[in-house]
Design a protein around this motif. Structure first.
Motif, PDB file in Angstrom:
ATOM      1  N   ARG A   2       8.040  -2.675   4.832  1.00  0.00           N
ATOM      2  CA  ARG A   2       6.912  -2.014   5.487  1.00  0.00           C
ATOM      3  C   ARG A   2       6.037  -1.357   4.417  1.00  0.00           C
ATOM      4  NH1 ARG A   2       6.090   3.039   6.236  1.00  0.00           N
ATOM      5  NH2 ARG A   2       8.282   3.624   6.227  1.00  0.00           N
ATOM      6  N   LYS A   3       6.665  -0.685   3.461  1.00  0.00           N
ATOM      7  CA  LYS A   3       5.912  -0.035   2.387  1.00  0.00           C
ATOM      8  C   LYS A   3       5.203  -1.066   1.506  1.00  0.00           C
ATOM      9  CE  LYS A   3       8.436   4.288   2.147  1.00  0.00           C
ATOM     10  NZ  LYS A   3       9.132   5.227   1.265  1.00  0.00           N
ATOM     11  N   ILE A   4       5.844  -2.186   1.235  1.00  0.00           N
ATOM     12  CA  ILE A   4       5.206  -3.249   0.450  1.00  0.00           C
ATOM     13  C   ILE A   4       4.005  -3.810   1.210  1.00  0.00           C
ATOM     14  CG2 ILE A   4       5.517  -5.621  -0.394  1.00  0.00           C
ATOM     15  CD1 ILE A   4       8.420  -4.710  -1.170  1.00  0.00           C
ATOM     16  N   THR A   5       4.136  -3.997   2.514  1.00  0.00           N
ATOM     17  CA  THR A   5       3.038  -4.499   3.339  1.00  0.00           C
ATOM     18  C   THR A   5       1.892  -3.497   3.370  1.00  0.00           C
ATOM     19  OG1 THR A   5       4.615  -5.747   4.677  1.00  0.00           O
ATOM     20  CG2 THR A   5       2.429  -5.397   5.621  1.00  0.00           C
ATOM     21  N   GLU A   6       2.215  -2.209   3.442  1.00  0.00           N
ATOM     22  CA  GLU A   6       1.171  -1.179   3.406  1.00  0.00           C
ATOM     23  C   GLU A   6       0.426  -1.218   2.074  1.00  0.00           C
ATOM     24  OE1 GLU A   6       3.443   2.354   4.120  1.00  0.00           O
ATOM     25  OE2 GLU A   6       3.539   1.999   6.287  1.00  0.00           O
ATOM     26  N   PHE A   7       1.163  -1.351   0.985  1.00  0.00           N
ATOM     27  CA  PHE A   7       0.549  -1.432  -0.341  1.00  0.00           C
ATOM     28  C   PHE A   7      -0.386  -2.642  -0.421  1.00  0.00           C
ATOM     29  CE2 PHE A   7       0.649  -3.205  -4.659  1.00  0.00           C
ATOM     30  CZ  PHE A   7       0.057  -2.154  -5.357  1.00  0.00           C
ATOM     31  N   PHE A   8       0.093  -3.781   0.082  1.00  0.00           N
ATOM     32  CA  PHE A   8      -0.706  -5.001   0.078  1.00  0.00           C
ATOM     33  C   PHE A   8      -1.988  -4.798   0.886  1.00  0.00           C
ATOM     34  CE2 PHE A   8      -1.883  -9.054   2.042  1.00  0.00           C
ATOM     35  CZ  PHE A   8      -2.134  -9.794   0.907  1.00  0.00           C
ATOM     36  N   LEU A   9      -1.891  -4.173   2.043  1.00  0.00           N
ATOM     37  CA  LEU A   9      -3.061  -3.924   2.879  1.00  0.00           C
ATOM     38  C   LEU A   9      -4.069  -3.036   2.155  1.00  0.00           C
ATOM     39  CD1 LEU A   9      -4.606  -4.104   5.552  1.00  0.00           C
ATOM     40  CD2 LEU A   9      -3.230  -2.177   6.356  1.00  0.00           C
ATOM     41  N   VAL A  10      -3.598  -1.980   1.517  1.00  0.00           N
ATOM     42  CA  VAL A  10      -4.484  -1.090   0.772  1.00  0.00           C
ATOM     43  C   VAL A  10      -5.189  -1.855  -0.352  1.00  0.00           C
ATOM     44  CG1 VAL A  10      -4.533   0.921  -0.776  1.00  0.00           C
ATOM     45  CG2 VAL A  10      -3.254   1.020   1.376  1.00  0.00           C
ATOM     46  N   GLU A  11      -4.451  -2.702  -1.068  1.00  0.00           N
ATOM     47  CA  GLU A  11      -5.052  -3.502  -2.140  1.00  0.00           C
ATOM     48  C   GLU A  11      -6.122  -4.453  -1.596  1.00  0.00           C
ATOM     49  OE1 GLU A  11      -4.421  -3.883  -5.723  1.00  0.00           O
ATOM     50  OE2 GLU A  11      -3.745  -1.836  -5.354  1.00  0.00           O
ATOM     51  N   MET A  12      -5.862  -5.064  -0.458  1.00  0.00           N
ATOM     52  CA  MET A  12      -6.832  -5.994   0.132  1.00  0.00           C
ATOM     53  C   MET A  12      -8.088  -5.256   0.601  1.00  0.00           C
ATOM     54  SD  MET A  12      -5.682  -8.938  -0.423  1.00  0.00           S
ATOM     55  CE  MET A  12      -6.962  -9.828   0.416  1.00  0.00           C
ATOM     56  N   VAL A  13      -7.920  -4.069   1.174  1.00  0.00           N
ATOM     57  CA  VAL A  13      -9.079  -3.279   1.593  1.00  0.00           C
ATOM     58  C   VAL A  13      -9.902  -2.876   0.368  1.00  0.00           C
ATOM     59  CG1 VAL A  13      -9.796  -1.076   2.611  1.00  0.00           C
ATOM     60  CG2 VAL A  13      -8.060  -2.482   3.759  1.00  0.00           C
ATOM     61  N   GLU A  14      -9.234  -2.483  -0.706  1.00  0.00           N
ATOM     62  CA  GLU A  14      -9.929  -2.122  -1.942  1.00  0.00           C
ATOM     63  C   GLU A  14     -10.701  -3.319  -2.502  1.00  0.00           C
ATOM     64  OE1 GLU A  14     -11.465  -0.071  -5.143  1.00  0.00           O
ATOM     65  OE2 GLU A  14     -10.565   0.708  -3.309  1.00  0.00           O
ATOM     66  N   ARG A  15     -10.071  -4.482  -2.488  1.00  0.00           N
ATOM     67  CA  ARG A  15     -10.761  -5.688  -2.976  1.00  0.00           C
ATOM     68  C   ARG A  15     -11.983  -5.992  -2.113  1.00  0.00           C
ATOM     69  NH1 ARG A  15     -11.752 -10.343  -5.237  1.00  0.00           N
ATOM     70  NH2 ARG A  15     -11.411 -12.342  -4.225  1.00  0.00           N
TER      71      ARG A  15
END
Length: 186
Positions: free
Chosen positions: A121-134
């Motif tokens: 869940r934490k890895i998925t949250e990190f991935f989502l934050v990175e995608m929003v930043e991109r």
């Protein structure tokens, strides 16, 4: 891999060792398509060596979505997570070594161990934050800003990835990318 995961979420050693024991090592030569459009992503990969790209094709042109490299995960996430056909390709840019786990085994271990479920869940949250930043960078930054941000965050990619692929990732024309490469100090 163990250190990488523990930096994301602390897990009991016995649980983490059990989880990691189900990952199998594979080597893949450069320029190998690991996932094709329309195929369901069956594995989650942890990159030990090498660089990969995910992209989609439109009018026979590659549009790079992301790069993966050690230490990080590599997959087509929406296909892996939903077990639906991929809209993208996953390809090795360089010779690559991975650990991989199947979707079925991964799901089984998450059901069995709450700590593993929390970790992902934490890895998925990190991935989502990175995608929003991109997405934010693509929408709000000019081409030079995007170029500078990439070269500061991942300077090694300049020597490992073709200018054409980097330009595609940044949504910059290849000619403009070359001009930036010659003009902007890295």
């Amino acid at each position: 891999m163990k250190e990488f995961l523990l930096n994301i979420h602390k897990i009991k050693n016995v649980v983490l060792n059990e989880y990691i024991s189900h990952w199998k090592e594979i080597s893949v030569p450069k320029k190998t398509t690991m996932t094709v459009q329309g195929e369901t992503q069956k594995y989650l990969y942890f990159v030990l060596e090498g660089v990969q790209k995910s992209y989609y094709l439109k009018d026979d042109k590659e549009h790079i979505i992301s790069f993966s490299f050690a230490p990080s995960f590599s997959t087509i996430p929406e296909s892996f997570l939903t077990q639906t056909p991929s809209k993208c390709y996953l390809e090795t840019i360089t010779d690559s070594r991975f650990l991989r786990i199947s979707y079925k085994k991964h799901q089984q271990l998450m059901l069995e161990y709450r700590e593993i479920e929390t970790l992902f869940r934490k890895i998925t949250e990190f991935f989502l934050v990175e995608m929003v930043e991109r997405h934010y960078q693509l929408m709000s930054h000019d081409i030079e800003s995007r170029f500078v941000l990439l070269t500061k965050k991942y300077p090694f990619l300049i020597n490992m990835v073709s200018n054409k692929d980097l330009a595609s990732y940044l949504r910059i024309d290849s000619t403009n990318f070359s001009k930036l490469l010659n003009r902007v100090k890295i």
